[in-house]
Design an enzyme around this catalytic site. Sequence first.
Site, PDB file in Angstrom:
ATOM      1  N   ASP A 250      18.296  57.360  51.608  1.00 45.72           N
ATOM      2  CA  ASP A 250      17.363  57.729  52.670  1.00 45.72           C
ATOM      3  C   ASP A 250      16.787  56.435  53.257  1.00 45.72           C
ATOM      4  OD1 ASP A 250      16.379  59.830  54.218  1.00 45.72           O
ATOM      5  OD2 ASP A 250      14.438  59.729  53.231  1.00 45.72           O
TER       6      ASP A 250
ATOM      7  N   ASP B 281      23.317  58.334  50.038  1.00 47.26           N
ATOM      8  CA  ASP B 281      22.508  57.230  50.587  1.00 47.26           C
ATOM      9  C   ASP B 281      21.147  57.229  49.894  1.00 47.26           C
ATOM     10  OD1 ASP B 281      22.520  59.740  52.615  1.00 47.26           O
ATOM     11  OD2 ASP B 281      20.499  59.001  52.311  1.00 47.26           O
TER      12      ASP B 281
HETATM   13  N1  LIG Z   1      18.946  60.920  53.676  1.00 43.40           N
HETATM   14  C1  LIG Z   1      19.231  62.187  53.987  1.00 43.40           C
HETATM   15  N2  LIG Z   1      18.276  63.000  54.489  1.00 43.40           N
HETATM   16  C2  LIG Z   1      18.566  64.285  54.779  1.00 43.40           C
HETATM   17  N3  LIG Z   1      19.776  64.828  54.642  1.00 43.40           N
HETATM   18  C3  LIG Z   1      20.752  64.056  54.155  1.00 43.40           C
HETATM   19  N4  LIG Z   1      22.042  64.315  53.917  1.00 43.40           N
HETATM   20  C4  LIG Z   1      22.606  63.203  53.434  1.00 43.40           C
HETATM   21  N5  LIG Z   1      21.707  62.187  53.368  1.00 43.40           N
HETATM   22  C5  LIG Z   1      20.524  62.703  53.819  1.00 43.40           C
END
Ligand SMILES: Nc1ncnc2[nH]cnc12
Length: 288
Positions: A210, A208
């Site tokens: 974030d 992703d």
């Molecule tokens: N955006 C994110 N922040 C922290 N841990 C994660 N693991 C997978 N995506 C994450």
Amino acid sequence: MQMETMIGVIGGSGLYDIAGLEGASWVKVKTPWGAPSDQILVGRLDGVPMAFLPRHGRGHRLSPSDVPYRANIDALKRLGCTDVISVSACGSLRADYVPGDFVIVDQFIDRTFAREKSFFGAGCVAHVSVADPTCPRLGAACAQAISGVTVHIGGTYLAMEGPQFSTRAESQMYRAWGADVIGMTNMPEAKLAREAELCYASVVMVTDFDCWHESHGAVDVAQVIATLTTNSGHAKSMIARLPALLGASRAPCPHGCDRALDHAIMTAPTARDPDLLAKLDAIAGRVL
Ligand SMILES: Nc1ncnc2[nH]cnc12
Ligand SMILES: CSC[C@H]1O[C@H](OP(=O)(O)O)[C@H](O)[C@@H]1O
């Protein structure tokens, strides 16, 4: 001096088991630091011994703050592992690291605060270097073992406490600090692997963006799982190729990971706590 290679794999979110190990069995390993996250799957792949440990336990029972990092690293060392590959999900903090990409992490910013971070302490104080916290030789082998997906060689992983994802302001700040990816589990795992004189490589799968990216919504677990479901096959293929690349025997690590404790222990032999020394049997027995 050559020694037998044993590969340890710590599987993160979406990776709770691996197939294809010859003579595989789940074994319970006791450690002086408590129980590891789960039993450990031990067997051989291409003649090379391998141990697989699901970081959050099968069924994903443990949150990042509750993972018993010390027990996990001790258990892998105790089983005879020489090399540990950490596989994790992560968010991307850069536009050019996109979901589905893999990153061979080589630096960390440790923002975790609610975890036991060292095997050492009162009665046996030690300071190892983590200037270069991962093993370049092992990272290169992982990069070579990945196919069919974009791999970025090198990246800084921001380790946050969680379990909540970041606020938008935090996410922007971590980008300004120069972090490339974000996750909740590689620390203190990497520091403990260094104390245990294990070669450690971190392979992360971007799931992703974030929450900093203007044209992507905030991260949620559904997004992470959807990307992991599509991509965990690449991680499994990487693991399957590693024994052939690493070989059944190995020379001392050219980067010195396996000698990290050579000059690290500060406490005078006469001032050492026998109870702590007993707990350090697997981790530091070589130098104690
Ligand atoms: N955006 C994110 N922040 C922290 N841990 C994660 N693991 C997978 N995506 C994450
Ligand atoms: C399900 S997203 C949050 C979770 O996923 C990552 O776990 P791991 O590093 O073990 O793959 C992240 O660090 C969080 O623990």
